[in-house]
Scaffold this motif. Sequence first.
Motif, PDB file in Angstrom:
ATOM      1  N   ALA A  71       0.638   4.262  -2.697  1.00 15.32           N
ATOM      2  CA  ALA A  71       0.425   5.661  -2.303  1.00 15.32           C
ATOM      3  C   ALA A  71       1.456   6.428  -3.061  1.00 15.32           C
ATOM      4  N   GLU A  72       2.657   6.259  -3.025  1.00 15.15           N
ATOM      5  CA  GLU A  72       3.776   6.854  -3.783  1.00 15.15           C
ATOM      6  C   GLU A  72       3.455   7.003  -5.067  1.00 15.15           C
ATOM      7  N   GLN A  97       0.766  -1.214   0.070  1.00 12.63           N
ATOM      8  CA  GLN A  97       0.141  -0.121   0.179  1.00 12.63           C
ATOM      9  C   GLN A  97       0.855   1.280   0.097  1.00 12.63           C
ATOM     10  N   ARG A  98       1.962   1.128   0.736  1.00 15.44           N
ATOM     11  CA  ARG A  98       2.656   2.326   0.730  1.00 15.44           C
ATOM     12  C   ARG A  98       3.155   2.633  -0.725  1.00 15.44           C
ATOM     13  N   SER A 129      -8.749  11.805  -6.682  1.00 12.08           N
ATOM     14  CA  SER A 129      -8.193  10.574  -6.062  1.00 12.08           C
ATOM     15  C   SER A 129      -8.369   9.344  -6.998  1.00 12.08           C
ATOM     16  N   GLN A 182      -5.663   2.779   2.248  1.00 18.55           N
ATOM     17  CA  GLN A 182      -6.368   1.736   3.106  1.00 18.55           C
ATOM     18  C   GLN A 182      -7.734   1.639   3.067  1.00 18.55           C
ATOM     19  N   GLY A 215       0.587   9.289  -5.582  1.00 21.40           N
ATOM     20  CA  GLY A 215       0.427  10.586  -5.075  1.00 21.40           C
ATOM     21  C   GLY A 215      -0.754  10.827  -3.930  1.00 21.40           C
ATOM     22  N   LEU A 216      -1.259   9.765  -3.649  1.00 18.42           N
ATOM     23  CA  LEU A 216      -2.140   9.510  -2.425  1.00 18.42           C
ATOM     24  C   LEU A 216      -1.449   9.058  -1.283  1.00 18.42           C
ATOM     25  N   SER A 217      -2.255   9.335   0.025  1.00 14.47           N
ATOM     26  CA  SER A 217      -1.716   8.884   1.208  1.00 14.47           C
ATOM     27  C   SER A 217      -1.957   7.572   1.518  1.00 14.47           C
ATOM     28  N   VAL A 218      -1.432   6.943   2.294  1.00  8.39           N
ATOM     29  CA  VAL A 218      -1.497   5.397   2.512  1.00  8.39           C
ATOM     30  C   VAL A 218      -2.743   5.170   3.360  1.00  8.39           C
ATOM     31  N   PRO A 219      -3.311   5.981   4.473  1.00  7.79           N
ATOM     32  CA  PRO A 219      -4.937   5.994   4.589  1.00  7.79           C
ATOM     33  C   PRO A 219      -5.852   6.041   3.422  1.00  7.79           C
ATOM     34  N   THR A 220      -5.489   6.914   2.719  1.00  4.13           N
ATOM     35  CA  THR A 220      -6.590   6.807   1.695  1.00  4.13           C
ATOM     36  C   THR A 220      -6.603   5.575   0.783  1.00  4.13           C
TER      37      THR A 220
END
Length: 101
Positions: A22-23, A18-19, A48, A33, A26-31
């Motif tokens: 996300a990279e 997931q990390r 997104s 998830q 360009g999104l966050s890991v919580p997004t």
Amino acid sequence: MITAPQLRAARSLLGIDQRRLAELSGLSVPTIQRMEASGSIIRGNVDSLMKLIAALEVAGIELIGEGAVSQGGGRGVRLKPGFGPARAPDADDAEPGGSLP
């Protein structure tokens, strides 16, 4: 549209966590998830979702919609109608040699 199972399968095919997704998106890991924890079709900010889909496509994933035919050659995976995670056989149900009944 993309579903949570498609997202998890795409990430698995790419061999990324997931990390890393996300990279790439360009999104966050919580997004990521939250998207993967969705019941079925991922709902969220259009921007997104577009970033996510674009990142998957650049990485080589072809998303196949319900009832759609794949545009390219190669192998793919699709869940049979009427089946879902709750109906999938357990690994314990596998016959000797690793095949499922």
